[in-house]
Motif scaffolding. Structure first.
Motif, PDB file in Angstrom:
ATOM      1  N   ILE A   6      38.165  49.379 -46.810  1.00 58.38           N
ATOM      2  CA  ILE A   6      38.628  48.278 -45.945  1.00 58.38           C
ATOM      3  C   ILE A   6      37.603  47.161 -46.078  1.00 58.38           C
ATOM      4  N   HIS A   7      38.072  45.957 -46.429  1.00 60.33           N
ATOM      5  CA  HIS A   7      37.199  44.786 -46.255  1.00 60.33           C
ATOM      6  C   HIS A   7      37.668  44.087 -44.992  1.00 60.33           C
ATOM      7  N   TRP A   8      36.752  43.948 -44.047  1.00 61.59           N
ATOM      8  CA  TRP A   8      37.059  43.415 -42.719  1.00 61.59           C
ATOM      9  C   TRP A   8      36.721  41.921 -42.692  1.00 61.59           C
ATOM     10  N   PHE A   9      37.758  41.100 -42.715  1.00 66.61           N
ATOM     11  CA  PHE A   9      37.567  39.649 -42.591  1.00 66.61           C
ATOM     12  C   PHE A   9      37.381  39.291 -41.121  1.00 66.61           C
ATOM     13  N   LYS A  94      35.060  53.645 -47.418  1.00 64.42           N
ATOM     14  CA  LYS A  94      34.071  52.543 -47.438  1.00 64.42           C
ATOM     15  C   LYS A  94      34.569  51.375 -46.581  1.00 64.42           C
ATOM     16  N   LEU A  95      33.649  50.759 -45.850  1.00 61.98           N
ATOM     17  CA  LEU A  95      33.964  49.579 -45.021  1.00 61.98           C
ATOM     18  C   LEU A  95      32.969  48.476 -45.366  1.00 61.98           C
ATOM     19  N   THR A  96      33.466  47.272 -45.632  1.00 58.98           N
ATOM     20  CA  THR A  96      32.560  46.143 -45.920  1.00 58.98           C
ATOM     21  C   THR A  96      32.889  44.966 -45.010  1.00 58.98           C
ATOM     22  N   TYR A  97      31.861  44.167 -44.698  1.00 59.49           N
ATOM     23  CA  TYR A  97      32.075  42.958 -43.890  1.00 59.49           C
ATOM     24  C   TYR A  97      30.904  41.989 -44.059  1.00 59.49           C
ATOM     25  N   GLU A  98      31.144  40.744 -43.648  1.00 54.06           N
ATOM     26  CA  GLU A  98      30.104  39.709 -43.681  1.00 54.06           C
ATOM     27  C   GLU A  98      29.314  39.762 -42.370  1.00 54.06           C
ATOM     28  N   TYR A  99      27.993  39.716 -42.484  1.00 53.77           N
ATOM     29  CA  TYR A  99      27.109  39.817 -41.310  1.00 53.77           C
ATOM     30  C   TYR A  99      27.293  38.617 -40.391  1.00 53.77           C
ATOM     31  N   VAL A 123      29.112  52.113 -45.067  1.00 51.47           N
ATOM     32  CA  VAL A 123      29.262  50.766 -44.486  1.00 51.47           C
ATOM     33  C   VAL A 123      28.322  49.817 -45.219  1.00 51.47           C
ATOM     34  N   ILE A 124      28.883  48.716 -45.718  1.00 53.34           N
ATOM     35  CA  ILE A 124      28.079  47.703 -46.418  1.00 53.34           C
ATOM     36  C   ILE A 124      28.358  46.345 -45.789  1.00 53.34           C
ATOM     37  N   TYR A 125      27.285  45.646 -45.410  1.00 58.61           N
ATOM     38  CA  TYR A 125      27.492  44.257 -44.970  1.00 58.61           C
ATOM     39  C   TYR A 125      26.612  43.343 -45.807  1.00 58.61           C
ATOM     40  N   LYS A 126      27.052  42.104 -45.950  1.00 57.83           N
ATOM     41  CA  LYS A 126      26.312  41.118 -46.741  1.00 57.83           C
ATOM     42  C   LYS A 126      26.162  39.830 -45.947  1.00 57.83           C
ATOM     43  N   ILE A 127      25.055  39.112 -46.231  1.00 60.89           N
ATOM     44  CA  ILE A 127      24.805  37.837 -45.550  1.00 60.89           C
ATOM     45  C   ILE A 127      25.391  36.707 -46.394  1.00 60.89           C
TER      46      ILE A 127
END
Length: 521
Positions: A6-9, A94-99, A123-127
């Motif tokens: 899931i990419h969480w916008f 896997k879950l990703t999102y913008e910090y 869980v991966i987040y990016k700035i």
């Protein structure tokens, strides 16, 4: 291992410069791009223009994803309640999102991350919402947020330029990635309408600033072609009451993340290269650094959007006057310049930054002596670019509660607008009731003889209100009240937060330069 991701916008409503989305695609067999309408965040206190912008941005994002053989899944509910169901239904790994650094967002993300990890989900987040890693700026300043723009500049100069933006994913990046969806999903996860939220779209005017990444990039391209304008841009020299915007109006797109701040920064760098250009704080690079400054303060200062418990904020004995507040909010103050600005804000969702200065000063220390927290709520509701950190920081600044301390510099609700619009064309546009007043009375219609008011078809006190205060008198009284608040503060703490930082006060800050233009009355 091939992941189901899931990419969480949330705010980063774009495909370009979206490192968390690119991370989602790595070793991915199934991708579910998700946006959650959170009732805590998207409450009825959000104005209809903001709703329209958000829905436009979601439609645009969905359209871009479909070109990559994917789509956007829009859900309703609290993320911490929605996600466990999705994790189980889609067998997510896997879950990703913008910090995001807002207090509400940090608390929400902590809950969701914890639920994901309990289920064994990576869980991966990016700035990528800010130019820099905000926590790094605070670390570099001995664990404290820099309280002056100059100090922030010194720190980011040490950090080097912001990271370069990364390109949007292509069909090639998506060749082994599927987004399973059925016809049933179309209905269940579709983009909401204004009507779904009980909003009447018939009341809306023309959409001057449509939401979405494609519109953001189109506008960016358009502005970057005007190299002379970009290079000579100095924010204080732009007009608060021009009939079409005298600045870029890219702020709503940066706020919702339809435009990456880093993309904006590097496009400006290309335009500046080899040419003479303005510099921060007044240049366009300077505006992006102001955003960074308030983001840093908002992360490092507890209770940043409140007066109480906020260590940098002067404690002021603001009045509670619901009638004054309503008159300001509803454009009924009797000061045409102020009322025209508030009308534009409600109709269009955007006003020039100097217009914001004028109405913020009027509500707080200038005339009505009402807390900046009340103004902050109204801007949060009505501004397309209402951003939690910038909104709180700018309201503290304009009310002279923090960051800016020359409280005796007051914007005149009459003289300030006249400087750039002697005929009152801006007032006539937003308050057509006053359009037949001659220029010498358009800013002060109450001074017009009865015969002039009759000829204009607008009697003050009947068709348009008398001024709710006498500016010359109340502004003097309020300067005195601010003086007392400052005196109480200096007794409570012998050192101001700026002095604590070991910084010399600058002789002239950017707001001094802006306010130099406003006549003190």
């Amino acid at each position: 291992m091939a992941h189901v991701c899931i990419h969480w916008f949330r705010k980063g409503l774009r495909l370009h410069d979206n490192p968390a989305l690119i991370a989602a695609l790595k070793d991915c067999k199934e991708l579910y791009p998700v946006f959650i309408m959170d009732p805590n965040l998207h409450s009825t206190e959000v104005g209809i223009n903001r709703w329209r912008f958000l829905i436009g941005a979601l439609k645009d994002l969905d359209s871009s994803l479909r070109k990559l053989n994917s789509r956007l899944f829009v859900l309703r509910g609290k993320p911490e309640e929605v996600f466990p169901k999705l994790f189980s239904k889609w067998k997510v790994t896997k879950l990703t999102y913008e910090y995001d650094t807002e207090p509400y967002s940090l608390s929400r993300d902590e809950k969701v991350t914890s639920l994901a990890k309990e289920t064994g989900i990576d869980v991966i987040y990016k700035i990528s919402h800010t130019l820099f890693n905000i926590e790094r700026i605070i670390e570099e300043n001995d664990g404290k947020p820099p309280l002056t723009y100059k100090r922030l500049q010194a720190i980011v100069a040490k950090l080097g330029p912001p990271k370069k933006p990364i390109p949007a994913p292509t069909l090639d990046d998506m060749k082994d990635v599927k987004t399973p969806c059925s016809e049933k999903d179309e209905k269940k996860y579709g983009i909401p309408t204004l009507e779904e939220f009980g909003l009447d779209s018939t009341s809306l005017g023309e959409e001057l600033f449509p939401g979405g990444e494609q519109e953001a990039l189109r506008r960016l391209d358009e502005h970057m072609k005007k190299t002379g304008w970009v290079c000579s841009f100095e924010k204080p020299q732009t007009s608060p009451n021009s009939l079409s915007p005298s600045t870029t109006v890219l702020s709503p797109y940066v706020t919702f993340g339809c435009l990456s701040a880093r993309t904006f920064w590097w496009r400006l760098t290309e335009v500046y290269r080899g040419k003479k250009h303005s510099d921060p704080p007044v240049s366009l690079h300077g505006q992006l650094l102001w955003r960074e400054f308030f983001y840093t303060c908002s992360l490092g200062i507890p209770n940043f959007n409140k007066m109480k418990g906020n260590t940098v904020c002067t404690q002021v004995d603001w009045d509670t006057n619901q009638d004054y507040l309503a008159a300001w909010r509803e454009a009924r103050t009797g000061f045409p310049f102020i009322d025209a600005i508030m009308t534009q804000l409600r109709q269009e969702g955007w006003i020039h930054h100097l217009a914001r200065h004028a109405v913020a000063c009027f509500l707080t220390r200038g005339d009505l002596w009402i807390s900046w927290e009340e103004g902050q709520k109204v801007f949060e509701e009505l501004l397309l670019d209402g951003d939690w950190a910038l909104n709180a920081g700018n309201w503290q600044w304009l009310s002279a509660s923090a960051f800016f301390h020359q409280f005796f510099r007051v914007y005149s609700p009459i003289a300030f607008g006249k400087k750039t619009d002697k005929n009152g064309d801006y007032i006539k546009k937003y308050l057509p009731l006053l359009e037949k007043f001659p220029p010498q009375y358009i800013y002060e219609p109450w001074k017009a003889p009865r015969s002039v008011q009759q000829a204009a078809g607008c009697i003050v006190g009947k068709d348009y209100p008398h001024p709710i205060v006498q500016h010359e008198q109340v502004s003097k009284k309020n300067i005195q009240r601010m003086k007392e608040a400052y005196a109480r503060r200096s007794t409570a703490s012998s050192e101001s937060p700026i002095k604590k930082q070991g910084e010399k006060r600058k002789s002239l800050s950017v707001v001094d330069m802006l306010q130099k233009k406003a006549r003190k009355e």
